[in-house]
Design an enzyme around this catalytic site. Structure first.
Site, mmCIF file in Angstrom:
data_model
loop_
_atom_site.group_PDB
_atom_site.id
_atom_site.type_symbol
_atom_site.label_atom_id
_atom_site.label_comp_id
_atom_site.label_asym_id
_atom_site.label_seq_id
_atom_site.Cartn_x
_atom_site.Cartn_y
_atom_site.Cartn_z
ATOM 1 N NE ARG A 26 -5.216 0.248 12.267
ATOM 2 C CZ ARG A 26 -4.355 0.214 11.258
ATOM 3 N NH1 ARG A 26 -3.741 1.319 10.878
ATOM 4 N NH2 ARG A 26 -4.090 -0.907 10.620
ATOM 5 C CE LYS A 67 -0.672 0.348 4.968
ATOM 6 N NZ LYS A 67 -1.325 -0.244 6.115
HETATM 7 C C1 LIG Z 1 -0.310 -0.918 6.704
HETATM 8 C C2 LIG Z 1 -0.469 -2.133 7.494
HETATM 9 C C3 LIG Z 1 0.645 -2.951 7.749
HETATM 10 C C4 LIG Z 1 2.054 -2.591 7.316
HETATM 11 O O1 LIG Z 1 2.610 -1.679 8.229
HETATM 12 P P1 LIG Z 1 4.136 -1.198 8.118
HETATM 13 O O2 LIG Z 1 4.340 -0.415 9.360
HETATM 14 O O3 LIG Z 1 4.248 -0.392 6.887
HETATM 15 O O4 LIG Z 1 4.970 -2.421 8.080
HETATM 16 C C5 LIG Z 1 0.436 -4.126 8.454
HETATM 17 N N1 LIG Z 1 -0.796 -4.464 8.889
HETATM 18 C C6 LIG Z 1 -1.882 -3.700 8.667
HETATM 19 C C7 LIG Z 1 -3.208 -4.145 9.177
HETATM 20 C C8 LIG Z 1 -1.747 -2.514 7.964
HETATM 21 O O5 LIG Z 1 -2.831 -1.760 7.736
#
Ligand SMILES: *Cc1c(COP(=O)(O)O)cnc(C)c1O
Length: 356
Positions: free
Chosen positions: A131, A35
């Site tokens: 969250r 993402k």
């Molecule tokens: C964006 C996201 C990640 C990745 O997080 P990073 O800090 O970029 O490694 C992992 N799990 C969820 C649920 C996310 O939304």
């Protein structure tokens, strides 16, 4: 064309290999989170070349793009808790999704039944970050409900930390997740294959050898892309920090005072600015602004200092670089927010280096 973002695919692949090795040595098979680059296919290909078998994203549009290109050669994981209204697409394009709401899981079950599929889910547990995730004490009742859903296969438990509440992964909260898995199985649930112990913020524990044994999955985004763990933003040894470079062009270069002249009111964004008086100095304006990118970037040349910016202009103190000219290019390393915005912006050109 400028501004542009230079994407070094070879360095991204290197980072992927380093992190995969680090994880696999500890019995963890991570997925690569796409993402941060809007699921850019070249970047995703670099992850796959590095050896990742699963790609994860928070947006259905991105997952569709990934599945459309890689077909069944990779698994897809939806990171954001699905909307009830997108369950059809989730079942069609995602091998697995993260879930925390029974209503949505029931909808996924119904849709999967209709198309003759079994949909895999990882149930998210909130270990304090506040969250997504169900509360640990509610796991038992959810378990009873989902066990009756014929087209849903619960493949694991997961948690997300350091996102909203900034709660750091610890031996205590990750051990709790492993314990919840044991309890799930003791209650007669089908064995869970996956315990997903978080995002790039778990890398620090991994490097320190403190991740509890049972954790066998991580979801890695920022650490792969930018070479840093995300608790203290420390460099992960052997990874590259300069995988992405933002390049902008100087459009004005003049000696000016550092404190504006006249009465100070609100700036373009409704804030009343304050200024440090550094006397007359050499200022450069780069054609790069908040409409292009989040200005949280670091100039590659340490002699350059960012003074501030507005929608279309970035102001730099370049006093220490007497040879600069109008038309010269200036390079910056983006932080994660700047990368995200730069990759999303139609105003920023994407240029690939080291394409295989
Ligand atoms: C964006 C996201 C990640 C990745 O997080 P990073 O800090 O970029 O490694 C992992 N799990 C969820 C649920 C996310 O939304």
């Amino acid at each position: 064309m400028y501004p542009k973002i230079e994407i070094n695919l070879r360095k991204i692949k290197d980072n992927g290999e380093v992190l995969l090795k680090l994880c696999r040595e500890k019995g963890i098979e991570p997925c690569a989170v796409t993402k941060g680059t809007c699921a850019d296919l070249e970047v995703a290909k670099a992850f796959v070349q590095a050896g990742f078998k699963e790609l994860a994203d928070s947006r259905m549009e991105n997952i569709k793009k990934l599945k459309g290109y890689f077909k069944d050669s990779i698994k897809t994981l939806l990171l954001r808790i699905p909307m009830v209204s997108e369950c059809e697409e989730v079942v069609d394009y995602c091998d697995t999704s993260l879930n925390s709401e029974l209503i949505t899981i029931k909808k996924l079950n119904e849709v999967a039944g209709r198309v003759g599929k079994k949909h895999k889910i990882i149930i998210m547990v909130d270990l304090g970050d506040l969250r997504e995730g169900i509360w640990p004490t509610d796991l038992e009742s959810i378990q009873r409900e989902v066990e009756n859903l014929e087209n849903i296969q619960v493949v694991g438990l997961g948690t997300n930390l350091t996102c909203y509440g900034g709660i750091i992964p610890s031996e205590k909260n990750l051990a709790q997740l492993c314990d919840l898995k044991r309890q799930w199985e003791l209650r007669g649930g089908t064995p869970l294959q996956i315990i997903s112990g978080g995002n790039s913020s778990s890398i620090k524990m991994l490097m320190e050898g403190k991740i509890p044994q049972g954790i066998n999955h991580l979801r890695l985004g920022e650490s792969l892309l930018l070479g840093r763990e995300t608790i203290n933003r420390e460099h992960i040894p052997k990874t590259h920090l300069d995988t992405f470079k933002i390049v902008g062009e100087i459009v004005e270069l003049k000696e000016k005072p550092s404190v504006p002249i006249g009465e100070i009111g609100q700036d373009a964004f409704g804030n009343v600015p304050t200024f440090e008086d550094r006397g007359i100095h050499k200022r450069a304006i780069v054609a790069l602004g908040r409409q292009d990118i989040d200005l949280n970037m670091e100039p590659l040349n340490k002699e350059i200092e960012i003074l501030g910016g507005s929608s279309d202009h970035l102001l730099l103190d370049v006093t220490k670089l007497p040879d600069l000219k109008v038309g010269d290019k200036v390079e910056f390393l983006p932080n994660y927010g700047a990368l995200l915005q730069g990759m999303t912006s139609p105003y920023v050109q994407k240029e690939y280096i080291g394409k295989e």
